[in-house]
Design a protein around this motif. Structure first.
Motif, PDB file in Angstrom:
ATOM      1  N   PRO A  76     -38.086  12.345   6.187  1.00 51.36           N
ATOM      2  CA  PRO A  76     -38.526  12.403   7.568  1.00 51.36           C
ATOM      3  C   PRO A  76     -40.024  12.801   7.734  1.00 51.36           C
ATOM      4  N   LEU A  77     -40.718  13.288   6.737  1.00 46.05           N
ATOM      5  CA  LEU A  77     -42.070  13.789   7.115  1.00 46.05           C
ATOM      6  C   LEU A  77     -43.054  12.912   6.134  1.00 46.05           C
ATOM      7  N   SER A  78     -42.624  11.734   5.730  1.00 48.24           N
ATOM      8  CA  SER A  78     -43.313  10.917   4.867  1.00 48.24           C
ATOM      9  C   SER A  78     -44.552  10.555   5.800  1.00 48.24           C
ATOM     10  N   GLY A  79     -45.606  10.561   4.953  1.00 46.72           N
ATOM     11  CA  GLY A  79     -46.996  10.205   5.748  1.00 46.72           C
ATOM     12  C   GLY A  79     -47.570  11.411   6.575  1.00 46.72           C
ATOM     13  N   LYS A  80     -46.950  12.468   6.419  1.00 50.16           N
ATOM     14  CA  LYS A  80     -47.512  13.481   7.280  1.00 50.16           C
ATOM     15  C   LYS A  80     -48.335  14.531   6.722  1.00 50.16           C
ATOM     16  N   VAL A  81     -49.191  14.991   6.934  1.00 50.61           N
ATOM     17  CA  VAL A  81     -49.949  16.017   6.253  1.00 50.61           C
ATOM     18  C   VAL A  81     -49.821  17.406   7.069  1.00 50.61           C
ATOM     19  N   VAL A  82     -49.452  18.470   6.367  1.00 48.66           N
ATOM     20  CA  VAL A  82     -49.133  19.741   7.048  1.00 48.66           C
ATOM     21  C   VAL A  82     -50.115  20.720   6.106  1.00 48.66           C
ATOM     22  N   VAL A  83     -50.847  21.548   6.970  1.00 50.12           N
ATOM     23  CA  VAL A  83     -51.452  22.554   6.385  1.00 50.12           C
ATOM     24  C   VAL A  83     -50.901  24.004   6.380  1.00 50.12           C
ATOM     25  N   ILE A  84     -50.736  24.719   5.376  1.00 45.54           N
ATOM     26  CA  ILE A  84     -50.217  25.964   5.490  1.00 45.54           C
ATOM     27  C   ILE A  84     -51.290  27.003   5.113  1.00 45.54           C
ATOM     28  N   ASP A  85     -51.493  28.005   5.929  1.00 45.11           N
ATOM     29  CA  ASP A  85     -52.384  29.008   6.078  1.00 45.11           C
ATOM     30  C   ASP A  85     -51.738  30.289   5.712  1.00 45.11           C
ATOM     31  N   PRO A  86     -51.368  30.919   4.347  1.00 44.52           N
ATOM     32  CA  PRO A  86     -50.885  32.221   4.106  1.00 44.52           C
ATOM     33  C   PRO A  86     -52.025  33.345   4.543  1.00 44.52           C
ATOM     34  N   GLY A  87     -51.358  33.805   5.491  1.00 49.08           N
ATOM     35  CA  GLY A  87     -52.528  35.320   5.901  1.00 49.08           C
ATOM     36  C   GLY A  87     -53.066  35.988   4.791  1.00 49.08           C
TER      37      GLY A  87
END
Length: 294
Positions: A76-87
């Motif tokens: 379902p998230l193909s082609g999406k870019v997600v940035v995760i920022d671990p505090g």
């Protein structure tokens, strides 16, 4: 600002959770399994109005998944870019000169980073955010997303809050999320989501999208973890701020999640359970997927 929340009709299925220690390792994470999608439901969105299907999303199971485990169809998230920022970061406390360096967040000057908080028995926010982020990274990749982390381990320093925002901007992320836990008084409890305000700066064009993201993440966290809304900050677990550098400088939709209060004994105990950290990661993934697919 008062906006009526929307319950996210999502059932989360967690199976075969690994026995990772606090701040779990890659091998620990490989033993975890992620959720499988329930039947979608329909609900009105509190920001955009109208109705939208709200699936919990899916991810392929770990290699050790039993043959009886349902197999999701598609990514379902193909082609999406997600940035995760671990505090924060695990060695920030050893480098005060570096992390206390002042940086410009447009509405004020702030420290480059901080050490973060910790539970009464010493489980650090940096270890918590890193573990949850690793789990979230795995779930999102299984759902087809490209994931970028703002730090690659929990044994370094920083990066500065300005750099964290820049990483998301450079990646041209569809969405970014900063993961934290609070250090309020022990009697306070519950989670909240911080949403950026307009400041006459780079975040302004994505403030409305960030608000919609905040609602989706808020609803998924409540549904998936059972944690209450914060009893001490924000309204209905939403807090609008203009002093968070990682949000002020973001040109992509972004929110910061305070997953709960590490000084509250009940929440501190739950945060140290690998199974509960998996619940948080899965809930965040479902909130991100809701935003990205509707």
């Amino acid at each position: 600002m008062s906006v009526t929340g929307r319950a996210l009709a999502t059932a989360l299925v967690l199976c075969g959770l690994g026995a990772a220690a606090c701040g779990g390792t890659t091998a620990d994470l490989a033993r975890d399994r992620v959720g499988v999608p329930p039947v979608a439901a329909t609900a009105a969105h509190p920001v955009t109005g109208g109705t939208a299907a709200t699936p919990a999303g899916s991810a392929t199971g770990a290699a050790s998944a039993s043959a009886a485990s349902p197999t999701p169809v598609g990514k379902p998230l193909s082609g999406k870019v997600v940035v995760i920022d671990p505090g924060h970061n695990g060695q920030n406390y050893r480098h005060p000169a570096e992390i206390n360096k002042q940086v410009d967040v447009l509405t004020k000057r702030k420290a480059c980073d901080t050490t973060g908080t910790a539970t009464a028995n010493g489980y650090s926010e940096a270890a918590f955010t890193w573990d949850v982020s690793q789990r979230l990274d795995k779930i999102l990749k299984n759902r087809g997303a490209k994931v970028v982390l703002t730090r690659q381990d929990n044994t370094g320093v920083g990066p500065c809050i300005t750099q964290r925002a820049a990483i998301g901007n450079k990646a041209r992320a569809n969405v970014a999320i900063s993961i934290h836990a609070d250090g309020a008084g022990p009697a306070n409890h519950g989670f909240h989501v911080i949403i950026p305000k307009r400041i006459g700066g780079p975040v302004d064009p994505v403030v409305k999208a960030s608000e919609r993201l905040g609602f989706d993440v808020r609803d998924a966290m409540r549904s998936g973890t059972g944690l209450p809304y914060s009893t001490y900050i924000g309204k209905d677990a939403l807090d609008y701020r203009n002093d968070i550098g990682g949000l002020n400088l973001s040109t992509v939709p972004k929110v910061l999640v305070e997953c709960g209060n590490m000084k509250n004994p009940t929440e501190a105990a739950r945060f140290q359970q690998p199974a509960f950290r998996q619940k948080i990661a899965l809930s965040l993934a479902n909130g991100l997927q809701q935003y990205l697919t509707h």
